[in-house]
Design a protein around this motif. Structure first.
Motif, PDB file in Angstrom:
ATOM      1  N   UNK A  30      62.835  60.070  54.354  1.00 14.40           N
ATOM      2  CA  UNK A  30      62.683  59.586  55.836  1.00 14.40           C
ATOM      3  C   UNK A  30      61.079  59.456  56.103  1.00 14.40           C
ATOM      4  N   UNK A  31      60.318  59.450  54.926  1.00 16.67           N
ATOM      5  CA  UNK A  31      58.720  59.283  55.139  1.00 16.67           C
ATOM      6  C   UNK A  31      58.053  60.510  54.466  1.00 16.67           C
ATOM      7  N   UNK A  32      56.823  60.273  54.560  1.00 20.54           N
ATOM      8  CA  UNK A  32      55.936  61.104  53.881  1.00 20.54           C
ATOM      9  C   UNK A  32      55.579  62.223  54.812  1.00 20.54           C
ATOM     10  N   UNK A  33      55.313  63.445  54.304  1.00 20.10           N
ATOM     11  CA  UNK A  33      54.929  64.506  55.066  1.00 20.10           C
ATOM     12  C   UNK A  33      53.652  65.349  54.593  1.00 20.10           C
ATOM     13  N   UNK A  34      52.821  65.725  55.572  1.00 22.85           N
ATOM     14  CA  UNK A  34      51.618  66.569  54.877  1.00 22.85           C
ATOM     15  C   UNK A  34      50.572  65.664  54.660  1.00 22.85           C
ATOM     16  N   UNK A  35      49.486  66.041  53.941  1.00 20.73           N
ATOM     17  CA  UNK A  35      49.365  67.214  53.321  1.00 20.73           C
ATOM     18  C   UNK A  35      49.329  68.564  54.177  1.00 20.73           C
ATOM     19  N   UNK A  36      49.534  69.697  53.466  1.00 21.61           N
ATOM     20  CA  UNK A  36      49.658  70.918  54.456  1.00 21.61           C
ATOM     21  C   UNK A  36      48.419  71.615  53.987  1.00 21.61           C
ATOM     22  N   UNK A  37      47.667  71.889  54.607  1.00 19.66           N
ATOM     23  CA  UNK A  37      46.518  72.887  54.739  1.00 19.66           C
ATOM     24  C   UNK A  37      46.237  73.901  55.618  1.00 19.66           C
ATOM     25  N   UNK A  38      45.998  75.294  55.220  1.00 18.03           N
ATOM     26  CA  UNK A  38      45.907  76.189  56.228  1.00 18.03           C
ATOM     27  C   UNK A  38      45.197  76.172  57.536  1.00 18.03           C
ATOM     28  N   UNK A  39      45.578  76.376  58.564  1.00 12.57           N
ATOM     29  CA  UNK A  39      44.865  76.320  59.874  1.00 12.57           C
ATOM     30  C   UNK A  39      44.585  74.719  60.278  1.00 12.57           C
ATOM     31  N   UNK A  40      45.228  73.570  59.737  1.00 10.93           N
ATOM     32  CA  UNK A  40      44.892  72.375  59.923  1.00 10.93           C
ATOM     33  C   UNK A  40      46.393  71.812  60.622  1.00 10.93           C
TER      34      UNK A  40
END
Length: 185
Positions: A30-40
């Motif tokens: 369904x598409x790209x997710x992220x990147x995941x960074x703490x607090x962002x």
């Protein structure tokens, strides 16, 4: 379509979360997710936000419209107008239900929001019933369903189509036999 299917479609809506973990971009169909960074903050589909919240991996940010003052305005506007007013989201009811069930601690005034959305829903369903009643009484052939959500249409859709089918059968049975043409083969 039943309410579970409408809820499934609503789970594709994007919401903002603030993760407390690090992870590179995720590549999904369904598409790209992220990147995941703490607090962002990062936008993810509701299904993922609920999953992350259940695992205590994020804090959920409610949509802009999920504010008591804004919902009060929407409710009051809906009560004033004879026609259906545009909703802040095509899945406002499903999003509210899911977010309040799984992330009520992240939503200020959660109980008040639940009440306001329910009041708006009740007003819209009452309007829909009155419209359907008027539609049937006036023996109309079609109706305009502007600003209705999928869940609202599904709530009365089955009943209305069955009622119209019964009315059609009653009308065709009242016509003289010579003028009535059968569609049975």
């Amino acid at each position: 379509m039943d309410p579970a299917e409408a809820e499934f479609l609503a789970e594709k809506e994007l919401v903002t979360v603030i993760p407390n973990f690090s992870l590179d971009r995720i590549y999904l169909i369904g598409g790209d997710l992220g990147p995941f960074n703490p607090g962002l903050p990062v936008e993810v589909p509701l299904w993922l936000a609920v999953n992350l919240k259940q695992r205590q991996k994020c804090r959920l940010i409610p949509p802009e419209w999920m504010d008591a003052e804004k919902l009060e305005e929407i409710r009051d506007q809906e009560r004033k107008e004879d026609t259906f007013t545009p909703m802040p989201s095509p899945y406002y009811m499903e999003l509210t239900k899911l977010l309040l069930n799984y992330a009520s601690d992240s939503i200020p005034k959660a109980d008040e929001i639940r009440t306001l959305v329910k009041d708006t829903w009740d007003t819209r369903i009452a309007k829909l019933r009155l419209s359907a009643d008027s539609f049937v009484r006036q023996q109309e052939a079609h109706a305009k369903l502007d600003n209705l959500t999928l869940m609202e249409i599904n709530t009365t859709g089955t009943f209305l189509t069955q009622a119209l089918d019964h009315m059609y059968k009653l009308r065709t049975n009242l016509q003289p036999a010579e003028s009535a043409q059968s569609q049975d083969f």
